[in-house]
Design an enzyme around this catalytic site. Sequence first.
Site, short mmCIF file in Angstrom:
data_model
loop_
_atom_site.label_atom_id
_atom_site.label_comp_id
_atom_site.label_asym_id
_atom_site.label_seq_id
_atom_site.Cartn_x
_atom_site.Cartn_y
_atom_site.Cartn_z
N CYS A 73 35.66 -33.36 -15.47
CA CYS A 73 34.59 -34.46 -14.96
C CYS A 73 33.26 -33.94 -15.10
O CYS A 73 32.82 -32.76 -14.71
CB CYS A 73 34.94 -34.58 -13.32
SG CYS A 73 36.61 -35.27 -13.36
N SER A 74 32.30 -34.78 -15.67
CA SER A 74 31.01 -34.40 -15.52
C SER A 74 30.42 -34.35 -14.11
O SER A 74 31.00 -35.18 -13.38
CB SER A 74 30.15 -35.43 -16.49
OG SER A 74 30.27 -36.57 -15.83
N ILE A 106 27.67 -34.55 -10.75
CA ILE A 106 26.46 -35.12 -10.13
C ILE A 106 25.11 -34.32 -10.77
O ILE A 106 25.20 -33.17 -10.57
CB ILE A 106 26.58 -35.33 -8.72
CG1 ILE A 106 28.16 -36.00 -8.35
CG2 ILE A 106 25.48 -36.08 -8.25
CD1 ILE A 106 28.30 -37.47 -8.76
N LYS A 163 29.18 -33.16 -19.88
CA LYS A 163 29.90 -32.07 -19.05
C LYS A 163 29.37 -30.86 -18.85
O LYS A 163 29.12 -30.37 -17.66
CB LYS A 163 31.32 -31.81 -19.65
CG LYS A 163 32.04 -30.95 -18.92
CD LYS A 163 32.67 -31.14 -17.69
CE LYS A 163 33.37 -29.99 -16.75
NZ LYS A 163 32.12 -29.32 -16.39
N CYS A 194 25.89 -46.12 -16.59
CA CYS A 194 25.66 -44.92 -17.26
C CYS A 194 24.99 -45.12 -18.67
O CYS A 194 24.64 -44.03 -19.35
CB CYS A 194 26.78 -43.93 -17.72
SG CYS A 194 28.07 -44.27 -16.07
N HIS A 223 24.88 -34.88 -16.07
CA HIS A 223 24.80 -36.46 -16.02
C HIS A 223 23.93 -37.09 -15.03
O HIS A 223 24.58 -37.64 -14.24
CB HIS A 223 26.20 -37.01 -16.31
CG HIS A 223 26.21 -38.22 -16.62
ND1 HIS A 223 25.46 -39.17 -17.23
CD2 HIS A 223 27.30 -39.20 -15.98
CE1 HIS A 223 26.01 -40.35 -17.48
NE2 HIS A 223 27.00 -40.31 -16.67
#
Lengths: 380, 83
Positions: free
Chosen positions: A205-206, A208, A324, A83, A328
């Site tokens: 959670c960020s 997809i 978030k 990342c 991402h």
Amino acid sequence: MNISIIGAATTKFGELWGISPRTLAKQAVEGALADAKIDSADIQALFVGNMLSGMLGGQEHLGAFFAEELVLHVPAFKVEGACASGALALHNAVNSVLSGQYETVAVLGVEKMTDHKPEDVARALMGAGSEAERLSGATFPGLYALLARVHMEKFGTKEEEMAAVAVKNHYHASLNPNAQFRTELTVEKIMRSSKIADPLKLLDCSPISDGASAVIISKRRSGKPIRIAASSVATDTLGLAERKSLLELQATQVAAKVAYERAGVTAGDIQVAEVHDCFTIAEILAMEDLGFYEKGKAAFAIANGETTLGTNKKTVVNPSGGLKGCGHPVGATGIKQVVELVEQLRGTAKKRQVDGARVGLAQNVGGSGATAVVHILTSQ
Amino acid sequence: MIGMGGKIISWTIVRVPPAYFAAQAPYPVALVELESGVRICAQVVDYGEDQLRIGQHVVTTLRKTIESAPEGVIPYGIKVKPI
């Protein structure tokens, strides 16, 4: 170091099923060239940050791929660090200009993830961790959940405080036309969302995402240049089991220390920061590891609104919406963070503008903390 | 590597599994500090809900890790179970 960002642009981030990575890359790079008011003929090298195109799309060799796609007949390189790929690509671009071999270089961060089944994306993302973690089925939410649990145990960090990070970043994202999510969240909504890896819930959670961002860096000054005051990288063990401490990301601490020294600033001098909130706990860790708060003190401060857009804030964090809220697309994030800082330092961030932004910091993390990259930018 | 004692230093329950782990989900994953001082990341098996906690004593064991292809090798690996 006398290198400036002379052009910056980003595409929308989101589930962009109808838009190919070729188109995303063109949008981002052409946008950056227009912003810099230079021609593609002025570009002397291309660095590409990307993690998953090989595993998910079967396409490697992205330097050559995008050089052809962008009609840039120049030396081209793909850089990968999970990342942190985007910021690593920028770091390498900076070094290439420092070397004297190139004067003006384009850096593209691009990722296309939403066309695949979530379980396949999850598996591919686990490539950022250790083999032992893959064999135990430890997904990325799982690894950050392991970090969250010890942070909660040691410092009393609450799930509601973690949720407050997502509330803040969704509020910021609601002001960002390029963000994946435009709706605001409440702590209650987050607490009610389904568990992904206890204690992390869906809204911790960020997402997809698909997207691309690009910057042009140069020794020449053109357009509205923003100076790169520091670009530093640090590494730590790949897997959590081998880390010295689970309460911090040492790679962030080391990269930040070097960056602050190079730029001649401290955390107190930073008005605006883009940090790596792949999961809510990650922003809390970042604020501590970057020196904005003492260990164990960041969660409360963030929940108290200390880093939310508004008047009289020492440092506003993730005005883009962060990972978030803004999304991402893995390889693009590190560059998007820098694009956001450029807009903030130029005073063109519109509804997201942090007043008096003169020094900005971007922190981009690879995996569960095995790589950390810190950039510090200043307005001229 | 088998039959080694240790304790859980952190744990989670993975409820959204990646490819190849669907049949096992939800499953707990823990960071375990073995008596030797070495730490490992492993799934927890044969557990009661109240045994998923920091400080729980566990012992390493050998279990199947992922589903294999019909004619493929059955992969085994280290997991931990509470004692």
